[in-house]
Enzyme design. Structure first.
Site, PDB file in Angstrom:
ATOM      1  N   LYS A   1      16.369 -83.520  76.528  1.00  0.00           N
ATOM      2  CA  LYS A   1      17.121 -84.976  76.751  1.00  0.00           C
ATOM      3  C   LYS A   1      16.696 -85.900  75.603  1.00  0.00           C
ATOM      4  O   LYS A   1      17.347 -86.458  74.952  1.00  0.00           O
ATOM      5  CB  LYS A   1      16.491 -85.711  78.040  1.00  0.00           C
ATOM      6  CG  LYS A   1      16.736 -84.883  79.559  1.00  0.00           C
ATOM      7  CD  LYS A   1      16.171 -85.357  80.504  1.00  0.00           C
ATOM      8  CE  LYS A   1      16.672 -84.546  82.012  1.00  0.00           C
ATOM      9  NZ  LYS A   1      16.061 -84.817  83.091  1.00  0.00           N
TER      10      LYS A   1
ATOM     11  N   ASP B   1      19.629 -92.260  86.355  1.00  0.00           N
ATOM     12  CA  ASP B   1      19.395 -90.899  87.146  1.00  0.00           C
ATOM     13  C   ASP B   1      20.386 -91.349  88.470  1.00  0.00           C
ATOM     14  O   ASP B   1      20.544 -90.004  89.073  1.00  0.00           O
ATOM     15  CB  ASP B   1      17.984 -90.626  87.243  1.00  0.00           C
ATOM     16  CG  ASP B   1      17.427 -89.330  86.746  1.00  0.00           C
ATOM     17  OD1 ASP B   1      18.476 -88.472  86.182  1.00  0.00           O
ATOM     18  OD2 ASP B   1      16.183 -88.987  86.601  1.00  0.00           O
TER      19      ASP B   1
ATOM     20  N   GLN C   1      10.883 -88.017  85.283  1.00  0.00           N
ATOM     21  CA  GLN C   1      11.272 -86.683  85.672  1.00  0.00           C
ATOM     22  C   GLN C   1      10.402 -86.172  86.906  1.00  0.00           C
ATOM     23  O   GLN C   1       9.225 -86.314  86.878  1.00  0.00           O
ATOM     24  CB  GLN C   1      10.696 -85.929  84.499  1.00  0.00           C
ATOM     25  CG  GLN C   1      11.015 -84.390  84.429  1.00  0.00           C
ATOM     26  CD  GLN C   1      12.401 -83.946  84.311  1.00  0.00           C
ATOM     27  OE1 GLN C   1      13.100 -84.765  83.495  1.00  0.00           O
ATOM     28  NE2 GLN C   1      12.895 -83.239  85.106  1.00  0.00           N
TER      29      GLN C   1
END
Ligand code: NAP
Length: 291
Positions: free
Chosen positions: A52, A119, A96
């Site tokens: 990412k 997200d 994460q």
């Protein structure tokens, strides 16, 4: 049979984003800034977060990686999230997953400000998605929708079976495919570990979206001739012939399933790369919303 090439499509999206960022720089507009919090040293999570960050650099975004020890307290992690919520230079950030067991994931998800929740996991954003309102759609489902859109895969009126009901993949996927939109307008069945007659249900699918985390679970005899198959699964299995010591397997037994399909995503190179491209798209969206 057409392969839905996530690697190529994500490269195309990244190039579009790179051009747009360059244009923004020329106009003196803000460069998107994505931050990621990584707790602990899980191998797969480290790989995901690193790619990412690398993708941000490649397209000209600013990026910040915050690494925290796996023993960090929940309170300290929530404080770090508050700092990112308050940092006006950071447009969006992700934590994460999975997190160590002593940390309540839901609490963490709900602490991220909805405007920075690239997200799309915050209940407010999830609710907006379910209503078809503008929002951040979770990266993996968004990436799948983008693949279907770009390859012009027909979905209207089709029967769509989703295997798996996780909050990050299966559940949002089932909602999106049922919305009155393109892609969308499917008749959706959401299946899970308690579903009976899964094989027969799958055999009726025009579109089969598989996200259960069991390598090669879906085999040829479960798939209708001409179906569209989206394989979300990524499992690392030991492989001594590889430099990394492992290879990646999807949830679909590709060799027996692919010849029966009209469209299929490979693993690797299908849904995985699209997830990162979506996250980058969401980050740009976060900046633009403030303008
Ligand atoms: P998860 O949270 O473990 O959820 C798995 C789901 O599958 C659950 O809803 C579970 O049912 C269901 N399930 C388990 N065994 C089943 C069975 N035998 N029959 C039917 N349903 C069954 O998984 P996830 O986070 O959604 O991830 C799924 C897979 O996608 C994993 O391989 C993961 O690595 C991969 N993934 C890939 C990406 C990407 O970017 N490509 C992103 C995210 C995840 P219950 O709810 O009843 O337990």
């Amino acid at each position: 049979m057409t392969i839905l090439d996530g690697k190529q499509t994500s490269a195309q999206i990244k190039e579009e984003l790179r051009v747009e960022v360059e244009e923004r720089k020329r106009k003196g507009l803000k460069v998107p800034h994505l931050a990621a919090i990584l707790v602990g040293e899980d191998g797969a999570s480290m790989t995901y977060v690193n790619s990412k960050v690398k993708s941000c650099k490649a397209i000209g975004y600013d990026s910040t990686l915050i690494r925290l020890d796996s023993a960090i307290s929940e309170e300290k992690l929530l404080e770090t999230i508050d700092e990112l919520n308050d940092n006006t230079d950071i447009d969006g950030f992700i934590v994460q997953l999975p997190l160590p067991k002593h940390i309540d994931e839901q609490k963490v998800i709900e602490r991220v400000h909805p405007e920075k929740d690239v997200d799309g996991f915050h209940p407010e954003n999830f609710g907006r998605m379910a209503l078809g309102l503008p929002t951040f759609i979770p990266a993996t489902p968004n990436g799948i929708m983008e693949l279907l859109r770009r390859y012009e895969v027909p979905t209207e009126g089709k029967s769509c079976i989703v295997i798996g009901r996780s909050h990050i993949v299966g559940l949002p996927m089932s909602i999106l495919m049922g919305l009155n939109d393109v892609p969308g307008n499917c008749t959706v069945t959401l299946t899970h570990s308690r579903t009976k007659n899964l094989k027969e249900i799958c055999q009726n699918a025009d579109i089969l979206i598989v996200a259960l985390g069991k390598p090669e679970f879906v085999t040829g005899e479960m798939v209708k001739e001409g179906a569209v198959v989206i394989d979300v699964g990524i499992t690392r299995v030991p492989d001594e012939t590889k430099k990394s010591g492992f290879r990646l397997l999807g949830d679909v037994h590709y060799d027996s399933v692919a010849p029966r399909t009209s469209f299929i995503t490979p693993v690797p190179g299908g849904v995985g790369p699209m997830t990162i491209a979506s996250l980058l798209q969401n980050t740009l969206k976060a900046v633009k919303r403030k303008e």
